[in-house]
Design a protein around this motif. Structure first.
Motif, short mmCIF file in Angstrom:
data_model
loop_
_atom_site.label_atom_id
_atom_site.label_comp_id
_atom_site.label_asym_id
_atom_site.label_seq_id
_atom_site.Cartn_x
_atom_site.Cartn_y
_atom_site.Cartn_z
N THR A 50 0.83 -1.20 0.00
CA THR A 50 0.00 0.00 0.00
C THR A 50 0.87 1.26 0.00
O THR A 50 1.86 1.33 0.70
CB THR A 50 -0.88 0.01 1.26
OG1 THR A 50 -1.71 -1.14 1.24
CG2 THR A 50 -1.74 1.26 1.34
N GLY A 51 0.46 2.24 -0.78
CA GLY A 51 1.14 3.53 -0.81
C GLY A 51 2.14 3.68 -1.92
O GLY A 51 2.82 4.71 -2.00
N ASN A 54 1.95 7.05 -3.76
CA ASN A 54 1.89 8.28 -2.97
C ASN A 54 3.31 8.79 -2.68
O ASN A 54 4.04 8.16 -1.92
CB ASN A 54 1.13 8.05 -1.67
CG ASN A 54 0.81 9.32 -0.95
OD1 ASN A 54 1.55 10.29 -1.04
ND2 ASN A 54 -0.29 9.32 -0.21
N ALA A 56 4.35 10.90 -0.74
CA ALA A 56 4.58 11.14 0.68
C ALA A 56 5.16 9.90 1.36
O ALA A 56 5.79 10.00 2.40
CB ALA A 56 3.28 11.54 1.38
N TYR A 57 4.95 8.72 0.75
CA TYR A 57 5.44 7.46 1.32
C TYR A 57 6.67 6.93 0.61
O TYR A 57 7.55 6.35 1.23
CB TYR A 57 4.35 6.38 1.27
CG TYR A 57 3.09 6.75 1.99
CD1 TYR A 57 3.11 7.27 3.27
CD2 TYR A 57 1.86 6.58 1.38
CE1 TYR A 57 1.94 7.61 3.93
CE2 TYR A 57 0.69 6.91 2.03
CZ TYR A 57 0.74 7.42 3.31
OH TYR A 57 -0.42 7.75 3.96
N ALA A 87 -3.04 4.42 -2.45
CA ALA A 87 -3.10 5.33 -1.30
C ALA A 87 -2.99 6.80 -1.68
O ALA A 87 -2.46 7.61 -0.94
CB ALA A 87 -2.06 4.96 -0.25
N ILE A 88 -3.50 7.12 -2.84
CA ILE A 88 -3.60 8.51 -3.29
C ILE A 88 -4.62 8.54 -4.41
O ILE A 88 -4.79 7.56 -5.13
CB ILE A 88 -2.23 9.06 -3.76
CG1 ILE A 88 -2.28 10.58 -3.95
CG2 ILE A 88 -1.74 8.34 -5.00
CD1 ILE A 88 -0.92 11.22 -4.16
N ASP A 89 -5.33 9.64 -4.55
CA ASP A 89 -6.37 9.72 -5.56
C ASP A 89 -5.76 9.97 -6.94
O ASP A 89 -5.77 11.10 -7.45
CB ASP A 89 -7.38 10.81 -5.20
CG ASP A 89 -8.69 10.61 -5.93
OD1 ASP A 89 -8.94 9.49 -6.42
OD2 ASP A 89 -9.48 11.58 -6.01
N ARG A 90 -5.21 8.93 -7.50
CA ARG A 90 -4.65 8.93 -8.86
C ARG A 90 -5.30 7.77 -9.60
O ARG A 90 -4.85 6.62 -9.47
CB ARG A 90 -3.14 8.74 -8.85
CG ARG A 90 -2.39 9.94 -8.37
CD ARG A 90 -0.92 9.75 -8.56
NE ARG A 90 -0.22 10.94 -8.10
CZ ARG A 90 1.08 11.02 -7.99
NH1 ARG A 90 1.85 9.98 -8.27
NH2 ARG A 90 1.64 12.12 -7.57
N ALA A 93 -2.93 5.19 -11.43
CA ALA A 93 -1.71 4.77 -10.73
C ALA A 93 -1.29 3.35 -11.08
O ALA A 93 -0.16 2.96 -10.82
CB ALA A 93 -1.92 4.89 -9.22
N HIS A 105 -9.46 6.35 -4.60
CA HIS A 105 -8.97 6.38 -3.21
C HIS A 105 -10.11 6.80 -2.28
O HIS A 105 -10.70 7.86 -2.47
CB HIS A 105 -7.79 7.33 -3.10
CG HIS A 105 -7.18 7.40 -1.74
ND1 HIS A 105 -6.52 6.33 -1.17
CD2 HIS A 105 -7.10 8.40 -0.85
CE1 HIS A 105 -6.08 6.69 0.02
NE2 HIS A 105 -6.43 7.94 0.24
N ASP A 135 -8.59 0.87 1.32
CA ASP A 135 -8.20 2.25 1.02
C ASP A 135 -8.75 2.74 -0.32
O ASP A 135 -8.35 3.77 -0.81
CB ASP A 135 -6.68 2.43 1.09
CG ASP A 135 -5.92 1.56 0.12
OD1 ASP A 135 -6.39 1.37 -1.02
OD2 ASP A 135 -4.85 1.07 0.51
#
Length: 191
Positions: A50-51, A54, A56-57, A87-90, A93, A105, A135
């Motif tokens: 997960t992530g 994102n 940020a991760y 884990a991001i609104d893409r 992805a 997301h 998620d």
């Protein structure tokens, strides 16, 4: 049959220890290794947690996109691929996978109903399906629905060549039985 997992992330995580505690040798595969044409790890499955999309991760998504051809060849040759939520609104992805998947997301606990897929049901068998953290969902995809919350797919399965791809937004570790089966069911092949 030889089982060996590759865990794709920037640094070692507790997830690696969990896979090893399931009895499966696991190697960390960093984004730099993943995208390097000279890297030739041998695995029966690859796990992307997960992530992955994102920033940020981690910085994994560009490496996944750069490696999309190698990922497809790995699965076609019998390797299995387990991919968790972006884990991001893409929505796009997952555009590096060998089939289309769109992601929405939206984090909250859901009641999950598993379809006829043995693997989809095994993935979540250690959890209370009436309230499992997810998620997001997959509003469109080129696979089969292996688990859903109402009309929203949360586990997608697709056979590609000799291998299997599972895409899930379930925000929990996969069950012990799933890890053993999924990792050992794949053919150890070069990535």
């Amino acid at each position: 049959m030889s089982c060996r997992a590759g865990f794709v992330w920037e640094t070692s995580q507790h997830f690696v220890r969990y896979i090893e505690d399931c009895g499966i040798p696991c190697e960390l595969v960093t984004p730099y290794m993943l995208a390097a044409p000279y890297f030739h790890g041998s695995f029966s499955c690859l796990i992307i947690p997960t992530g992955f999309a994102n920033p940020a991760y981690c910085r994994l998504l560009p490496a996944l996109r750069a490696s999309s051809g190698r990922i497809q060849k790995f699965v076609e040759n019998g390797g299995n691929l387990l991919v968790f939520g972006a884990a991001i609104d893409r929505p796009y992805a997952y555009d590096w996978l060998p089939f289309p998947v769109t992601y929405r997301h939206d984090v909250f606990p859901r009641q999950v109903t598993c379809g006829p897929s043995e693997l989809g049901a095994a993935l979540v068998e250690d959890y209370d399906l009436s309230c499992i953290e997810c998620d997001g969902s997959f509003p469109s995809h080129g696979g089969i629905i292996a688990g859903s919350c109402g009309d929203s797919p949360v586990i997608i399965e697709k056979t590609v060549g000799k291998g299997t791809v599972i895409v899930t937004s379930v925000h929990e570790y996969p069950s012990l039985a799933f890890v053993k089966k999924f990792c050992c069911q794949g053919t150890q092949t070069l990535f």
